[in-house]
Write an enzyme that holds these catalytic residues in place. Structure first.
Site, mmCIF file in Angstrom:
data_model
loop_
_atom_site.group_PDB
_atom_site.id
_atom_site.type_symbol
_atom_site.label_atom_id
_atom_site.label_comp_id
_atom_site.label_asym_id
_atom_site.label_seq_id
_atom_site.Cartn_x
_atom_site.Cartn_y
_atom_site.Cartn_z
ATOM 1 N N HIS A 23 -5.884 9.068 0.913
ATOM 2 C CA HIS A 23 -5.917 8.258 1.906
ATOM 3 C C HIS A 23 -6.461 8.552 2.900
ATOM 4 O O HIS A 23 -6.150 8.276 4.341
ATOM 5 C CB HIS A 23 -4.234 7.940 2.222
ATOM 6 C CG HIS A 23 -3.972 6.662 3.085
ATOM 7 N ND1 HIS A 23 -4.118 6.575 4.509
ATOM 8 C CD2 HIS A 23 -3.639 5.615 2.667
ATOM 9 C CE1 HIS A 23 -3.989 5.293 4.757
ATOM 10 N NE2 HIS A 23 -3.477 4.616 3.663
ATOM 11 N N TYR A 45 -6.917 2.051 5.872
ATOM 12 C CA TYR A 45 -7.099 1.309 7.047
ATOM 13 C C TYR A 45 -8.056 0.316 7.246
ATOM 14 O O TYR A 45 -8.047 -0.152 8.165
ATOM 15 C CB TYR A 45 -7.698 2.496 8.162
ATOM 16 C CG TYR A 45 -7.077 3.922 7.962
ATOM 17 C CD1 TYR A 45 -5.704 4.225 8.643
ATOM 18 C CD2 TYR A 45 -7.488 5.102 7.038
ATOM 19 C CE1 TYR A 45 -5.019 5.568 8.343
ATOM 20 C CE2 TYR A 45 -7.123 6.122 7.179
ATOM 21 C CZ TYR A 45 -5.950 6.504 7.607
ATOM 22 O OH TYR A 45 -4.979 7.659 7.633
ATOM 23 N N ASP A 71 0.665 -1.211 0.094
ATOM 24 C CA ASP A 71 -0.025 0.087 0.080
ATOM 25 C C ASP A 71 0.921 1.236 0.080
ATOM 26 O O ASP A 71 2.142 1.159 0.303
ATOM 27 C CB ASP A 71 -0.991 0.034 1.234
ATOM 28 C CG ASP A 71 -2.082 -1.088 1.378
ATOM 29 O OD1 ASP A 71 -2.157 -1.577 0.331
ATOM 30 O OD2 ASP A 71 -2.867 -0.966 2.205
ATOM 31 N N ASP A 72 0.220 2.260 -0.228
ATOM 32 C CA ASP A 72 0.598 3.576 -0.040
ATOM 33 C C ASP A 72 1.773 4.385 -0.851
ATOM 34 O O ASP A 72 2.191 5.490 -0.919
ATOM 35 C CB ASP A 72 1.215 3.877 1.343
ATOM 36 C CG ASP A 72 0.220 3.798 2.312
ATOM 37 O OD1 ASP A 72 -0.936 3.529 2.165
ATOM 38 O OD2 ASP A 72 0.630 3.800 3.708
ATOM 39 N N HIS A 107 -5.726 2.816 -4.044
ATOM 40 C CA HIS A 107 -5.959 3.036 -2.589
ATOM 41 C C HIS A 107 -6.347 4.217 -2.016
ATOM 42 O O HIS A 107 -6.048 5.015 -1.037
ATOM 43 C CB HIS A 107 -4.367 2.711 -2.140
ATOM 44 C CG HIS A 107 -4.381 2.526 -0.636
ATOM 45 N ND1 HIS A 107 -5.262 1.754 0.070
ATOM 46 C CD2 HIS A 107 -3.562 2.778 0.376
ATOM 47 C CE1 HIS A 107 -4.919 1.509 1.289
ATOM 48 N NE2 HIS A 107 -3.989 2.327 1.563
ATOM 49 N N HIS A 144 3.525 -2.484 3.159
ATOM 50 C CA HIS A 144 3.537 -1.240 2.652
ATOM 51 C C HIS A 144 4.923 -0.632 2.014
ATOM 52 O O HIS A 144 5.932 -1.197 2.391
ATOM 53 C CB HIS A 144 3.323 -0.037 3.850
ATOM 54 C CG HIS A 144 1.988 -0.386 4.459
ATOM 55 N ND1 HIS A 144 1.677 -1.405 5.279
ATOM 56 C CD2 HIS A 144 0.888 0.351 4.359
ATOM 57 C CE1 HIS A 144 0.254 -1.274 5.672
ATOM 58 N NE2 HIS A 144 -0.228 0.055 5.305
#
Length: 246
Positions: free
Chosen positions: A101, A138, A42-43, A97, A194
């Protein structure tokens, strides 16, 4: 005076004509293809994507990158866009994603749509592909998020294993999480990592790859571990123009 047969016919016709509100499809927590493990990140897009990709490809594995549009940086920046295109061209799966965020449960219907649409649009411009999967930040979602995702042609993906990198566990603790999970040998694994942590790229990931493959798991994308298509459509990327901005 109405006959009972006429009343029955009228009620039946009304029942047929009244639309039925269907519940949105639920989120997906597990793979379905036996003996598969999907490593997700992610991210991004972040600089460690090259190292992560290299370590996966060395072992004949593929990963899934859930990208933000404007979180750690703007996805349209030349370096960031190059990272997205590199991962896509390498055969990894690119997924959404959200744009910034956020906590999606706190947003309105239109705001949730915007968070999904903006990053989908960016990925399409950069790669030519429209993602068919998204992960809520999350892991938070409600019925509205599921409904918006369904309208946008997105499967909502969560996870059934968390490496712990985002909550600050040590490299050894993260490895132990992989050890404990592999020791129980579930049929499939959908793993959350991540992209933005160097420990993930340089230390935990190589260990996890060897461990999972040694236990007989095939390391595949989320789409492959579900037997689904990764994109709603594919095509040619767009030329950079004034719309490539956050």
């Amino acid at each position: 005076m109405f006959t009972s047969a006429f009343v029955t016919l009228a009620v039946s016709a009304l029942a047929v004509a009244t639309p039925v509100k269907r519940a949105p499809a639920g989120a997906i927590y597990q793979c379905t293809e036996p003996n598969t493990a999907a490593l997700t990140f992610d991210d991004g897009p972040w600089e460690y994507i090259y190292d992560i990709s290299g370590k996966l490809l060395e072992k004949g594995a593929k990963g899934t990158f859930f990208m933000n549009g404007n979180n750690w940086g703007c996805i349209y920046d030349e370096d960031a866009a190059a990272r997205v295109k590199y991962a896509y061209d390498a055969g990894h799966q690119i997924a959404s994603h959200t744009w910034t965020h956020p906590h999606l449960n706190d947003l309105s219907w239109d705001q949730v749509h915007d968070e999904m649409w903006r990053v989908e649009s960016a990925v399409q411009k950069i790669t030519g592909a429209v993602p068919a999967f998204m992960r809520p930040p999350y892991g938070e979602f409600n019925d509205q998020v599921l409904e918006v995702a369904e309208q946008r042609g997105q499967k909502v993906i969560v996870w059934d294993f968390d490496s712990g990198d985002s909550v600050g566990v040590s490299e050894e603790d993260s490895k132990k999480r992989y050890d404990d999970t592999v020791a129980s040998h579930p049929d499939t694994i959908l793993a959350l990592n991540h992209e933005i942590y160097s420990s993930t790229a340089y230390d935990v990931l190589p260990y996890a790859i060897d461990l999972l493959q040694g236990a007989g798991y095939k390391l595949v994308t989320v789409a492959e571990c579900l037997g689904m298509e990764p994109y709603q459509s594919t095509g040619q990327p767009s030329e950079r123009d004034d719309s490539w901005t956050c």
